[in-house]
Scaffold this active site. Structure first.
Site, PDB file in Angstrom:
ATOM      1  N   PHE A 256       0.846  -1.190   0.000  1.00 24.20           N
ATOM      2  CA  PHE A 256       0.000   0.000   0.000  1.00 24.20           C
ATOM      3  C   PHE A 256       0.887   1.247   0.000  1.00 24.20           C
ATOM      4  O   PHE A 256       1.863   1.304   0.733  1.00 24.20           O
ATOM      5  CB  PHE A 256      -0.929  -0.007   1.223  1.00 24.20           C
ATOM      6  CG  PHE A 256      -2.095   0.917   1.090  1.00 24.20           C
ATOM      7  CD1 PHE A 256      -3.205   0.539   0.346  1.00 24.20           C
ATOM      8  CD2 PHE A 256      -2.072   2.161   1.673  1.00 24.20           C
ATOM      9  CE1 PHE A 256      -4.297   1.397   0.207  1.00 24.20           C
ATOM     10  CE2 PHE A 256      -3.140   3.026   1.538  1.00 24.20           C
ATOM     11  CZ  PHE A 256      -4.259   2.646   0.802  1.00 24.20           C
TER      12      PHE A 256
ATOM     13  N   GLU B 239      -0.691  -6.041   7.805  1.00 25.41           N
ATOM     14  CA  GLU B 239      -0.228  -7.398   7.522  1.00 25.41           C
ATOM     15  C   GLU B 239       1.263  -7.581   7.799  1.00 25.41           C
ATOM     16  O   GLU B 239       1.765  -8.712   7.815  1.00 25.41           O
ATOM     17  CB  GLU B 239      -0.533  -7.769   6.067  1.00 25.41           C
ATOM     18  CG  GLU B 239      -2.007  -7.929   5.761  1.00 25.41           C
ATOM     19  CD  GLU B 239      -2.776  -6.613   5.643  1.00 25.41           C
ATOM     20  OE1 GLU B 239      -3.953  -6.600   6.059  1.00 25.41           O
ATOM     21  OE2 GLU B 239      -2.213  -5.610   5.149  1.00 25.41           O
TER      22      GLU B 239
ATOM     23  N   ILE C 261      -0.568   7.203   5.380  1.00 26.93           N
ATOM     24  CA  ILE C 261      -0.812   8.640   5.207  1.00 26.93           C
ATOM     25  C   ILE C 261      -2.187   8.967   5.798  1.00 26.93           C
ATOM     26  O   ILE C 261      -3.173   8.282   5.498  1.00 26.93           O
ATOM     27  CB  ILE C 261      -0.735   9.031   3.722  1.00 26.93           C
ATOM     28  CG1 ILE C 261       0.672   8.713   3.173  1.00 26.93           C
ATOM     29  CG2 ILE C 261      -1.057  10.522   3.535  1.00 26.93           C
ATOM     30  CD1 ILE C 261       0.830   8.897   1.686  1.00 26.93           C
TER      31      ILE C 261
ATOM     32  N   GLU D 142      -9.141  11.140   6.264  1.00 29.50           N
ATOM     33  CA  GLU D 142     -10.170  11.904   6.972  1.00 29.50           C
ATOM     34  C   GLU D 142     -10.869  11.100   8.059  1.00 29.50           C
ATOM     35  O   GLU D 142     -11.764  11.614   8.726  1.00 29.50           O
ATOM     36  CB  GLU D 142     -11.199  12.412   5.959  1.00 29.50           C
ATOM     37  CG  GLU D 142     -10.604  13.394   4.966  1.00 29.50           C
ATOM     38  CD  GLU D 142     -11.615  13.876   3.949  1.00 29.50           C
ATOM     39  OE1 GLU D 142     -12.815  13.557   4.088  1.00 29.50           O
ATOM     40  OE2 GLU D 142     -11.201  14.570   3.016  1.00 29.50           O
ATOM     41  N   THR D 143     -10.475   9.851   8.251  1.00 27.20           N
ATOM     42  CA  THR D 143     -11.155   9.014   9.233  1.00 27.20           C
ATOM     43  C   THR D 143     -10.175   8.504  10.289  1.00 27.20           C
ATOM     44  O   THR D 143      -8.958   8.681  10.181  1.00 27.20           O
ATOM     45  CB  THR D 143     -11.806   7.791   8.548  1.00 27.20           C
ATOM     46  OG1 THR D 143     -10.770   6.926   8.063  1.00 27.20           O
ATOM     47  CG2 THR D 143     -12.707   8.220   7.393  1.00 27.20           C
TER      48      THR D 143
ATOM     49  N   HIS E 264      -9.254   5.623  10.663  1.00 26.12           N
ATOM     50  CA  HIS E 264      -8.505   4.493  10.137  1.00 26.12           C
ATOM     51  C   HIS E 264      -6.988   4.703  10.237  1.00 26.12           C
ATOM     52  O   HIS E 264      -6.243   3.767  10.512  1.00 26.12           O
ATOM     53  CB  HIS E 264      -8.912   4.239   8.676  1.00 26.12           C
ATOM     54  CG  HIS E 264      -8.361   2.984   8.102  1.00 26.12           C
ATOM     55  ND1 HIS E 264      -8.742   1.730   8.533  1.00 26.12           N
ATOM     56  CD2 HIS E 264      -7.444   2.779   7.128  1.00 26.12           C
ATOM     57  CE1 HIS E 264      -8.087   0.815   7.854  1.00 26.12           C
ATOM     58  NE2 HIS E 264      -7.293   1.422   6.995  1.00 26.12           N
TER      59      HIS E 264
ATOM     60  N   ASN F  67      11.653  -0.627  12.655  1.00 32.68           N
ATOM     61  CA  ASN F  67      10.318  -0.253  12.204  1.00 32.68           C
ATOM     62  C   ASN F  67      10.394   1.017  11.365  1.00 32.68           C
ATOM     63  O   ASN F  67      10.532   2.117  11.886  1.00 32.68           O
ATOM     64  CB  ASN F  67       9.384  -0.055  13.389  1.00 32.68           C
ATOM     65  CG  ASN F  67       7.947   0.169  12.949  1.00 32.68           C
ATOM     66  OD1 ASN F  67       7.662   0.387  11.770  1.00 32.68           O
ATOM     67  ND2 ASN F  67       7.038   0.130  13.897  1.00 32.68           N
TER      68      ASN F  67
END
Length: 154
Positions: free
Chosen positions: A26, A62, A86, A89-90, A92, A117
């Site tokens: 991602f 993952e 990144i 707006e939520t 998440h 990390n």
């Protein structure tokens, strides 16, 4: 030499190390650059390119399970987590950032295996681009230094 007597530069010799990298796909334009700079720095530190295992996972959530599988497999002196989260707006963003970091730390502590990390968390793509190369290099240096330190302490 041991502990404080041994300098950081002494611990940056990767010539005897086996390193595993888990990269989230991602935001892959960022994570590909993280991986390229990380692997280049590992080789510059003396890690044989054949001793670097690199696997891809869908996203940052993952990453810990792949790190855990590598830790259970054994044979690694250190692991590296690469990803890019990144802010949106939520909520998440917070969930993914916090849970991925927690998972990486848990695997490291459970297996007493250093994990660098470099799952970067930024407000926007511009910040991610600004950090992608240096954070990849930093992860390589952290992995090598910590692998050598834990070897000394073992």
């Amino acid at each position: 030499m041991f502990g404080a007597e041994k300098g950081k530069a002494d611990r940056l010799d990767g010539s005897e190390l086996v390193i595993g990298i888990v990269q989230a796909r991602f935001n892959e334009s960022i994570t590909n650059t993280l991986a390229e700079s990380c692997k280049a720095e590992l080789v510059a530190l003396g890690v044989d390119a054949k001793e670097i295992d690199h696997v891809l996972v869908p996203g940052a959530l993952e990453v810990p399970v792949a790190l855990q599988a590598m830790a259970e497999k054994g044979g690694y002196d250190a692991l590296i987590a690469l990803g890019c989260i990144i802010r949106g707006e939520t909520y998440h963003f917070e969930l993914v950032a916090n849970e991925s970091a927690s998972g990486v730390t848990r695997v490291s502590l459970d297996y007493q295996l250093p994990i660098a990390n470099a799952i970067i968390t930024t407000e926007n793509m511009e910040q991610a681009v600004a950090r992608q190369t240096e954070k990849g290099r930093d992860a390589a240096r952290v992995a090598v230094e910590m692998a050598n330190l834990l070897d000394e302490l073992g």
